[in-house]
Design a protein around this motif. Structure first.
Motif, PDB file in Angstrom:
ATOM      1  N   GLY A  57       1.186  21.224 -24.156  1.00  0.00           N
ATOM      2  CA  GLY A  57       1.308  22.587 -24.644  1.00  0.00           C
ATOM      3  C   GLY A  57      -0.051  23.259 -24.559  1.00  0.00           C
ATOM      4  O   GLY A  57      -1.083  22.603 -24.377  1.00  0.00           O
ATOM      5  N   ARG A  58      -0.075  24.567 -24.726  1.00  0.00           N
ATOM      6  CA  ARG A  58      -1.317  25.320 -24.539  1.00  0.00           C
ATOM      7  C   ARG A  58      -2.424  24.904 -25.495  1.00  0.00           C
ATOM      8  O   ARG A  58      -3.574  24.715 -25.084  1.00  0.00           O
ATOM      9  N   VAL A  59      -2.113  24.739 -26.775  1.00  0.00           N
ATOM     10  CA  VAL A  59      -3.147  24.417 -27.749  1.00  0.00           C
ATOM     11  C   VAL A  59      -3.766  23.050 -27.448  1.00  0.00           C
ATOM     12  O   VAL A  59      -4.994  22.899 -27.441  1.00  0.00           O
ATOM     13  N   THR A  60      -2.945  22.061 -27.187  1.00  0.00           N
ATOM     14  CA  THR A  60      -3.464  20.730 -26.839  1.00  0.00           C
ATOM     15  C   THR A  60      -4.250  20.798 -25.544  1.00  0.00           C
ATOM     16  O   THR A  60      -5.339  20.226 -25.427  1.00  0.00           O
ATOM     17  N   TYR A  61      -3.708  21.516 -24.561  1.00  0.00           N
ATOM     18  CA  TYR A  61      -4.408  21.671 -23.286  1.00  0.00           C
ATOM     19  C   TYR A  61      -5.808  22.258 -23.497  1.00  0.00           C
ATOM     20  O   TYR A  61      -6.790  21.755 -22.951  1.00  0.00           O
ATOM     21  N   GLU A  62      -5.899  23.315 -24.288  1.00  0.00           N
ATOM     22  CA  GLU A  62      -7.194  23.959 -24.509  1.00  0.00           C
ATOM     23  C   GLU A  62      -8.180  23.009 -25.188  1.00  0.00           C
ATOM     24  O   GLU A  62      -9.360  22.984 -24.841  1.00  0.00           O
ATOM     25  N   GLY A  63      -7.697  22.218 -26.137  1.00  0.00           N
ATOM     26  CA  GLY A  63      -8.565  21.234 -26.786  1.00  0.00           C
ATOM     27  C   GLY A  63      -9.049  20.174 -25.813  1.00  0.00           C
ATOM     28  O   GLY A  63     -10.231  19.818 -25.787  1.00  0.00           O
ATOM     29  N   PHE A  64      -8.128  19.677 -24.993  1.00  0.00           N
ATOM     30  CA  PHE A  64      -8.491  18.666 -23.991  1.00  0.00           C
ATOM     31  C   PHE A  64      -9.428  19.258 -22.944  1.00  0.00           C
ATOM     32  O   PHE A  64     -10.402  18.622 -22.541  1.00  0.00           O
ATOM     33  N   ALA A  65      -9.122  20.471 -22.479  1.00  0.00           N
ATOM     34  CA  ALA A  65      -9.937  21.115 -21.439  1.00  0.00           C
ATOM     35  C   ALA A  65     -11.344  21.407 -21.938  1.00  0.00           C
ATOM     36  O   ALA A  65     -12.283  21.481 -21.143  1.00  0.00           O
ATOM     37  N   ASP A  66     -11.490  21.556 -23.237  1.00  0.00           N
ATOM     38  CA  ASP A  66     -12.803  21.782 -23.822  1.00  0.00           C
ATOM     39  C   ASP A  66     -13.590  20.473 -23.928  1.00  0.00           C
ATOM     40  O   ASP A  66     -14.811  20.470 -23.791  1.00  0.00           O
ATOM     41  N   ALA A  67     -12.885  19.370 -24.162  1.00  0.00           N
ATOM     42  CA  ALA A  67     -13.549  18.098 -24.440  1.00  0.00           C
ATOM     43  C   ALA A  67     -13.760  17.196 -23.221  1.00  0.00           C
ATOM     44  O   ALA A  67     -14.812  16.593 -23.070  1.00  0.00           O
ATOM     45  N   TRP A  68     -12.761  17.081 -22.360  1.00  0.00           N
ATOM     46  CA  TRP A  68     -12.783  16.024 -21.344  1.00  0.00           C
ATOM     47  C   TRP A  68     -13.610  16.299 -20.094  1.00  0.00           C
ATOM     48  O   TRP A  68     -14.174  15.356 -19.520  1.00  0.00           O
TER      49      TRP A  68
END
Length: 194
Positions: A57-68
């Motif tokens: 989902g978008r929220v999880t994606y944004e968190g992952f895209a910020d971290a990984w």
């Protein structure tokens, strides 16, 4: 045929919100209060290495895209390199390497992905997406790493459903020294189809 596999860190009371503590939830960071041991780490690494894509989902994606993207190592390299499908009604494009935005009929798009040849598509976080795909019977397996804590509130993995959803326990495995348990379930209806 490709399978959709839900992979979650979850509390005893079903909360999946902010296991790492980076989302601002006042009870976040709960997953790192417990030792999941080398076997728990190996389980997560093996899971990612065997997968062919991520569905988020978008929220999880944004968190992952910020971290990984800034991380390296076997797990991070696989995570960063694999195709990622993000379900969103508000994103026009996804910046993280190999990312595609899914818009419109999510069930139809995921059904199409499942017909493609390949390995598992991992679905992490993304509670609303999990709930929507569960309603449409599009999830093939649930891998739950259950941490021995009750948070009492927070975003839960399972919400209300139109019908009861029976599960079949496939595997149970304690990991670490603090009572963390991996539970693997399949929808019970899968038995009837095979």
């Amino acid at each position: 045929m490709t399978r959709v596999v839900v992979s979650q860190f979850v509390t005893v009371d079903g909360v999946i919100e902010d296991p790492g503590g980076s989302e601002g939830f006042d009870r976040g960071g709960w997953a790192f209060q417990f030792d999941r041991g080398d076997e728990g780490d190996k389980f997560k690494l093996d899971e990612v290495m065997a997968a062919d894509a991520l569905l988020l989902g978008r929220v999880t994606y944004e968190g992952f895209a910020d971290a990984w993207p800034t991380r390296s190592g076997e797990f991070a390299d696989k995570f960063n390199g694999m195709p990622k499908y993000v379900v969103s009604t508000t994103m026009d494009e996804a910046e993280w390497n190999n990312s595609t935005v899914i818009e419109g009929d999510v069930a139809e798009a995921v059904s199409k992905l499942k017909r493609e040849p390949g390995g598992d598509i991992l679905l992490n976080g993304s509670a609303r997406l999990v709930q929507a795909l569960m309603e449409d019977d599009l999830i093939d397996e649930y891998r739950l790493m259950v941490f021995p804590i009750v948070l009492g509130r927070g975003k839960r993995l399972f919400g209300d459903t139109d019908d009861a959803k029976a599960m079949r326990l496939v595997e149970t495995r304690p990991v670490g020294s603090d009572g963390v348990v991996i539970l693997i379930y399949e929808p019970a209806a899968k038995d009837a189809e095979e």
